[in-house]
Structure formats: structure tokens, C-alpha cells
Design a protein around this motif. Structure first.
Motif, PDB file in Angstrom:
ATOM      1  N   CYS A 127       0.834  -1.201   0.000  1.00 21.36           N
ATOM      2  CA  CYS A 127       0.000   0.000   0.000  1.00 21.36           C
ATOM      3  C   CYS A 127       0.870   1.253   0.000  1.00 21.36           C
ATOM      4  N   ALA A 128       1.928   1.243   0.804  1.00 22.02           N
ATOM      5  CA  ALA A 128       2.838   2.384   0.860  1.00 22.02           C
ATOM      6  C   ALA A 128       3.495   2.618  -0.501  1.00 22.02           C
ATOM      7  N   ARG A 129       3.999   1.554  -1.120  1.00 27.71           N
ATOM      8  CA  ARG A 129       4.635   1.681  -2.434  1.00 27.71           C
ATOM      9  C   ARG A 129       3.631   2.161  -3.477  1.00 27.71           C
ATOM     10  N   LEU A 130       2.412   1.642  -3.406  1.00 29.20           N
ATOM     11  CA  LEU A 130       1.370   2.024  -4.362  1.00 29.20           C
ATOM     12  C   LEU A 130       1.040   3.509  -4.231  1.00 29.20           C
ATOM     13  N   LEU A 131       0.834   3.974  -3.009  1.00 23.60           N
ATOM     14  CA  LEU A 131       0.479   5.377  -2.803  1.00 23.60           C
ATOM     15  C   LEU A 131       1.581   6.306  -3.293  1.00 23.60           C
ATOM     16  N   ARG A 132       2.816   5.925  -3.026  1.00 23.02           N
ATOM     17  CA  ARG A 132       3.941   6.737  -3.491  1.00 23.02           C
ATOM     18  C   ARG A 132       3.976   6.751  -5.027  1.00 23.02           C
ATOM     19  N   ALA A 133       3.711   5.602  -5.627  1.00 23.19           N
ATOM     20  CA  ALA A 133       3.764   5.507  -7.088  1.00 23.19           C
ATOM     21  C   ALA A 133       2.641   6.298  -7.746  1.00 23.19           C
ATOM     22  N   LEU A 134       1.477   6.384  -7.104  1.00 21.17           N
ATOM     23  CA  LEU A 134       0.329   7.063  -7.701  1.00 21.17           C
ATOM     24  C   LEU A 134       0.526   8.564  -7.818  1.00 21.17           C
TER      25      LEU A 134
END
Length: 313
Positions: free
Chosen positions: A212-219
Motif C-alpha cells: 500500500c505504501a509503495r502504491l500510494l507513493r507511485a500514484l
């Protein structure tokens, strides 16, 4: 506020009680202090809800908010339910709806008033309907039961629906901790994001805190965000709604705009207009001008059919 119909279920309403049971099914919640509109005869029928203003001087603007998409889609007939305890306000709203829609060439089938437990004709009298109204109970109606069996959640109010997108403090704290962990890779590719979203949507599983952390940063990268929507369409919309709802509830405020906007897009694709609006509100809490959110907002206001997304792609 417009809500396109969700296709898997078909209902035939023959009585006022049927109409009253249908409204929460197509909206996802039981309206209060609102006007609900059911439309018929258009190439792409849709249903809508708007707030009922307390000030009668605001009724023309309210009616226009419903009439504009009805006119655009060449709706032939419309049925209205005015949800209020005020007989006077319902009557004034009904007259305005009937006059303006008739002037636009739309036949108004009927306007009912309902207060959550009883219904009346909004104007005049109806044979067999006493002055104190007709009691109704939607909890036992076949439409409600069929909707639940189809996997739809019928909530008691729009506020209950909004609450489903509120942050989960404990979950947010875990994601924030994962964001602070510099061992987590900072720059996942669009392919990684697309594969992650597709896999969890397919399996119906939530992402881990680190994911989730990686996804939010990527978005934060608009191009990567768009890749996250790569397989979003009518067939996958429900799965995306579940996935992005979970992500929104686990997102710190500073990073919630992107997943909330994507959730709004998925909810529109799934035919959940009310949920889409709630997701837009969540996005606007931190970024009122987020471009994807504004795009979905215009689609909802104009009652653009969800299938147009795939047709445009």
C-alpha cells in the motif's frame, strides 16, 4: 447528482411501494431530504438524486440540475420521489418539476412524497390513500432482498455511505510506518503497479501495508496512476471498487487524492453514482482541483453512460 443504473438486475415496478424500494437499490442508500428521479425511454436511462433545498427560492436550480441531463439524454418519461416531512415543500417541488419537465417535453409519470415510513401523492389526492399516508417497510420488499442476494449493500443514509470511506486510523498508522521505512523501494514501475492492482482485484485480496505504501507513493506519478486503471471497465469495476475503497481507508490525507479519484472512476463504471460522489468528496478534502476527479464529476453531472469509458478507449 446522477447515478447510472447497474445492469445485472432488472426490476419491474408496478406500485408506489415498488418505486420506493427501487430507489435505495439504484442509489445504494435510502435518501433523506432529497429528490430522486427515475428516467425511462432514453437510449441510456439513468437515475439521479439531488438535495432538496430548505429555501423554496432554490427550487428552480434544483430542478434544473435534474432537467439538464434528462434533456441531454432525451428522456421521455420521469418518475420522482420527494423525500421530506414537509408537505408544503414537497408540493412546491412537485409543481416545479411537473411544469419544467413538461415544458421540456418530458412526461412526468408521478411525483410521490415519502418520509421514510409513509408515502403520499405530492400533489392532490389519490384514491385509496388516506390523509395520513400509506405506511411502507422496505426491509421486507422483494427488491431489497434481491439486491442483497446480488451482493449490493443498501445503507440507511448517504452519511452511512460517506462513512465507508473514512480513514481507518490504525490502518493509516501502519501504512505511514511503511512509508517511513526507507528500505521500501521508492520508485515502483507502472508495470509493477498495474500487476499489483490486477492481481488483487482478481483474487479479491487487500494489499499489504508495504504494498500500500509503495502504491500510494507511485500514484503521485500521473502516468503510473493511469496504468493502475489499465484493466478498469464495466466487467472489473466491482472488484476495483472493493480494492480502491480499502486503499482509500488506509491512505494518509496527503496521499488520498489519487486513490480516491480512481475509486470515483471505478464506482462510476460500476454504476454506483452515490459512492462515486462520496469518493469525489474524499478527494476534494485534500485537492479540490484534482483533474481526474473533475473529469468523473462532469461525467456524473451529465449522466454520461459508464460504457462510454471503454468506447472512448
Amino acid at each position: 447528482m446522477t447515478a447510472p443504473t447497474e445492469p445485472p438486475l432488472t426490476f419491474t415496478a408496478r406500485t408506489p411501494e415498488d418505486v420506493l424500494a427501487l430507489v435505495p437499490v439504484v442509489l445504494g442508500f435510502a435518501p433523506e431530504d432529497s429528490v430522486a428521479m427515475l428516467t425511462f425511454g432514453a437510449a441510456h436511462p439513468f437515475h439521479a438524486r439531488v438535495d432538496l433545498p430548505e429555501d423554496e427560492d432554490e427550487l428552480p436550480a434544483m430542478v434544473e440540475a435534474l432537467l439538464a441531463p434528462a434533456r441531454h439524454h432525451r428522456v421521455r418519461r420521469a418518475f420522482f420521489v420527494v423525500y421530506t416531512t414537509s408537505e408544503r415543500l414537497a408540493r412546491r417541488a412537485a409543481h416545479r418539476l411537473a411544469d419544467d419537465f413538461a415544458a421540456a417535453g418530458v412526461d412526468v409519470i408521478e411525483v410521490l412524497r415519502a418520509d421514510g415510513s409513509r408515502w403520499w401523492p405530492a400533489v392532490g389526492r389519490r384514491p385509496g390513500v388516506p390523509a395520513w399516508g400509506v405506511p411502507y417497510d422496505l426491509s421486507t420488499h422483494p427488491f431489497s432482498a434481491e439486491a442483497v442476494l446480488d451482493g449490493r449493500v443498501l445503507l440507511g443514509s448517504r452519511e452511512e455511505l460517506r462513512a465507508t470511506l473514512l480513514a481507518d486510523p490504525a490502518a493509516v498508522a501502519r501504512v505511514v510506518a511503511a512509508l517511513a521505512d526507507r528500505s521500501v523501494e521508492d520508485g515502483p514501475s507502472g508495470r509493477w503497479v498495474a500487476d499489483l492492482v490486477r492481481r488483487h482485484c482478481r483474487d479479491g485480496t487487500p494489499v499489504s501495508d508495504a504494498e500500500c505504501a509503495r502504491l500510494l507513493r507511485a500514484l503521485l506519478d500521473v502516468g503510473v496512476r493511469d496504468e493502475a486503471c489499465g484493466d478498469l471497465g464495466r466487467a472489473t469495476a466491482r472488484a476495483h471498487v472493493g480494492f480502491w475503497t480499502d486503499v482509500v481507508r488506509r491512505s494518509p490525507d496527503a496521499l488520498v487524492a489519487a486513490p480516491a479519484a480512481v475509486l470515483a472512476l471505478a464506482a462510476w463504471q460500476a454504476g454506483h453514482g452515490a459512492l462515486a460522489w462520496c469518493a469525489l468528496d474524499r478527494c476534494a478534502d485534500v485537492d479540490a482541483a484534482y483533474p481526474l476527479a473533475r473529469l468523473v464529476e462532469q461525467a456524473l453531472l451529465r449522466a454520461v453512460p459508464p460504457q462510454s469509458w471503454e468506447e472512448a478507449g
